[in-house]
Design a protein around this motif. Structure first.
Motif, mmCIF file in Angstrom:
data_model
loop_
_atom_site.group_PDB
_atom_site.id
_atom_site.type_symbol
_atom_site.label_atom_id
_atom_site.label_comp_id
_atom_site.label_asym_id
_atom_site.label_seq_id
_atom_site.Cartn_x
_atom_site.Cartn_y
_atom_site.Cartn_z
ATOM 1 N N SER A 94 0.850 -1.206 0.071
ATOM 2 C CA SER A 94 0.076 -0.056 0.104
ATOM 3 C C SER A 94 0.824 1.447 0.153
ATOM 4 C CB SER A 94 -0.993 -0.031 1.212
ATOM 5 O OG SER A 94 -0.238 -0.001 2.263
ATOM 6 N N GLY A 95 2.185 1.147 0.207
ATOM 7 C CA GLY A 95 3.104 2.398 0.431
ATOM 8 C C GLY A 95 2.748 3.109 1.681
ATOM 9 N N PHE A 96 3.303 4.267 1.569
ATOM 10 C CA PHE A 96 3.130 4.995 2.988
ATOM 11 C C PHE A 96 1.738 5.548 3.269
ATOM 12 C CE2 PHE A 96 3.417 9.080 5.374
ATOM 13 C CZ PHE A 96 3.825 8.515 6.416
ATOM 14 N N LYS A 97 0.986 5.554 4.216
ATOM 15 C CA LYS A 97 -0.167 6.223 4.203
ATOM 16 C C LYS A 97 -0.150 7.141 5.730
ATOM 17 C CE LYS A 97 -2.963 3.275 1.473
ATOM 18 N NZ LYS A 97 -4.420 2.275 1.541
ATOM 19 N N PRO A 98 -0.281 8.467 5.652
ATOM 20 C CA PRO A 98 0.097 8.952 6.911
ATOM 21 C C PRO A 98 -1.313 9.056 7.832
ATOM 22 C CG PRO A 98 -0.502 10.723 5.111
ATOM 23 C CD PRO A 98 -0.570 9.210 4.663
ATOM 24 N N ARG A 99 -0.943 9.313 9.319
ATOM 25 C CA ARG A 99 -2.164 9.422 10.058
ATOM 26 C C ARG A 99 -2.750 10.527 9.869
ATOM 27 N NH1 ARG A 99 -0.962 6.790 14.481
ATOM 28 N NH2 ARG A 99 1.137 7.082 14.344
ATOM 29 N N TYR A 100 -4.035 10.356 10.260
ATOM 30 C CA TYR A 100 -5.019 11.663 10.053
ATOM 31 C C TYR A 100 -5.435 11.860 8.784
ATOM 32 C CZ TYR A 100 -3.740 12.426 14.958
ATOM 33 O OH TYR A 100 -3.408 12.305 16.190
ATOM 34 N N ARG A 101 -5.090 11.079 7.702
ATOM 35 C CA ARG A 101 -5.712 10.948 6.487
ATOM 36 C C ARG A 101 -7.141 10.948 6.355
ATOM 37 N NH1 ARG A 101 -3.627 6.421 7.184
ATOM 38 N NH2 ARG A 101 -4.752 4.408 6.796
ATOM 39 N N SER A 102 -7.581 11.588 5.540
ATOM 40 C CA SER A 102 -9.091 11.828 5.177
ATOM 41 C C SER A 102 -9.717 10.670 4.586
ATOM 42 C CB SER A 102 -9.657 13.276 4.731
ATOM 43 O OG SER A 102 -9.264 14.224 5.583
ATOM 44 N N TYR A 103 -10.952 10.490 4.660
ATOM 45 C CA TYR A 103 -11.573 9.344 4.037
ATOM 46 C C TYR A 103 -11.956 10.057 2.596
ATOM 47 C CZ TYR A 103 -15.204 6.301 1.915
ATOM 48 O OH TYR A 103 -16.131 5.581 1.211
ATOM 49 N N ARG A 104 -11.641 9.168 1.398
ATOM 50 C CA ARG A 104 -11.773 9.627 -0.192
ATOM 51 C C ARG A 104 -12.545 8.870 -0.576
ATOM 52 N NH1 ARG A 104 -5.813 11.026 -2.250
ATOM 53 N NH2 ARG A 104 -7.330 12.211 -3.673
ATOM 54 N N HIS A 105 -13.791 9.364 -1.106
ATOM 55 C CA HIS A 105 -14.872 8.687 -1.916
ATOM 56 C C HIS A 105 -14.141 7.997 -3.010
ATOM 57 C CE1 HIS A 105 -18.434 9.514 0.411
ATOM 58 N NE2 HIS A 105 -17.865 10.717 0.539
ATOM 59 N N GLY A 106 -14.381 6.746 -3.392
ATOM 60 C CA GLY A 106 -13.898 6.121 -4.603
ATOM 61 C C GLY A 106 -12.538 5.716 -4.383
ATOM 62 N N GLN A 107 -11.813 5.760 -3.518
ATOM 63 C CA GLN A 107 -10.526 5.465 -3.248
ATOM 64 C C GLN A 107 -10.090 4.746 -1.902
ATOM 65 O OE1 GLN A 107 -7.224 8.332 -3.949
ATOM 66 N NE2 GLN A 107 -8.653 9.551 -5.325
ATOM 67 N N SER A 108 -10.985 5.386 -0.875
ATOM 68 C CA SER A 108 -10.590 4.795 0.465
ATOM 69 C C SER A 108 -11.636 3.425 0.705
ATOM 70 C CB SER A 108 -10.876 5.571 1.659
ATOM 71 O OG SER A 108 -10.215 6.609 1.709
ATOM 72 N N ASP A 109 -10.889 2.509 1.174
ATOM 73 C CA ASP A 109 -11.668 1.257 1.908
ATOM 74 C C ASP A 109 -12.845 1.549 3.021
ATOM 75 O OD1 ASP A 109 -10.271 -0.253 -0.076
ATOM 76 O OD2 ASP A 109 -9.553 -1.835 1.258
ATOM 77 N N VAL A 110 -14.012 0.745 3.020
ATOM 78 C CA VAL A 110 -14.770 0.901 4.246
ATOM 79 C C VAL A 110 -14.220 -0.093 4.823
ATOM 80 C CG1 VAL A 110 -17.252 0.630 5.169
ATOM 81 C CG2 VAL A 110 -16.650 2.142 2.800
#
Length: 201
Positions: free
Chosen positions: A78-94
C-alpha cells in the motif's frame, strides 16, 4: 456523529484511552456507512456462513467511521499512508470489523486443516499468524484456497458487498476479531500512538 479531527485531538488529552476506544473509535455512528447499511452487511455475512445475528457484531472502523484515519500505515503493498488522512470517496476502503468467536473458530479450523496438509509442516503462516496471536484474522493474508471453502467465502461476500447498489458501490474490506476485547486492544494501541504524537507537539 464522530468528533472532528481537532475535537479528537482535544479528547486525547481529556479522556482515557479505553473511553475513546469504546465511545468513539468503536461505538457510535459512522460517517460514511448508515446503520441500515451495516445491518444489511451483517445479514449478508450471516447468510453466507449460516450464522444468526447473535453470533456476530459489526463495527465500522477507520476513516469511513470517523472521516479520518488514526493509524499510520507503511508497507510494500500500500505504500506510506499518513496518520489523520481523510476518507476519500472512490479511493478509501470501508473497513468493517467483524467480532465473532464462532466465525473465528470456523475459519481457524479450516486454516488448521490447510496447515496439516501443507509441506513442510507446519505451514509458515507469516503475517497471518502474527495477527492471529492478537485475536485478529487478516483475510488479506489467507492462503489461496479455491471455492468451495469458508476462507474463499469471506472474499466472496466482501466482493459482493462492494458491488451492491444498497451499499453505494464502495469497496468494503473486513477483518475478523475473536472478541470485542481483542478489537479494543488493537485500537487502543493506535490511540496511544496518537497521544504520544500530540504530546510531542
Amino acid at each position: 456523529m464522530p468528533p472532528t479531527l481537532d475535537e479528537f485531538k482535544q479528547l486525547l488529552a481529556t479522556k482515557q484511552v479505553r473511553e475513546i476506544a469504546e465511545e468513539i473509535v468503536i461505538g457510535g455512528d459512522a460517517i460514511h456507512v448508515s446503520n441500515e447499511q451495516l445491518q444489511f452487511i451483517q445479514d449478508e455475512i450471516c447468510a453466507k456462513f449460516g450464522l444468526v445475528k447473535n453470533d456476530l457484531t459489526l463495527h465500522v472502523v477507520g476513516s469511513a467511521k470517523l472521516g479520518y484515519s488514526i493509524v499510520e500505515k507503511t508497507g510494500q503493498e500500500s505504500g506510506f499512508k499518513p496518520r489523520y488522512r481523510s476518507y476519500r470517496h472512490g479511493q478509501s476502503d470501508v473497513d468493517i470489523a467483524v467480532v465473532s468467536g464462532k466465525l473465528f473458530q470456523i475459519l481457524w479450523h479450516e486454516l488448521a486443516v490447510y496447515s496439516h496438509g501443507s509441506r513442510p509442516f507446519p505451514w509458515e503462516s507469516k503475517r497471518l499468524g502474527d495477527y492471529m496471536l492478537i485475536g485478529w484474522l487478516r483475510p488479506d493474508h489467507f492462503p489461496k484456497i479455491p471455492s468451495p471453502s469458508k476462507l474463499a467465502s469471506w472474499s466472496e461476500v466482501f466482493r459482493s458487498l462492494s458491488t451492491n447498489h444498497r451499499l453505494d458501490y464502495k469497496k468494503y474490506s473486513g477483518g475478523l476479531y475473536f472478541s470485542r476485547q481483542h478489537l479494543l486492544r488493537y485500537h487502543e494501541r493506535a490511540i496511544l500512538e496518537c497521544q504520544h504524537l500530540e504530546n510531542k507537539l
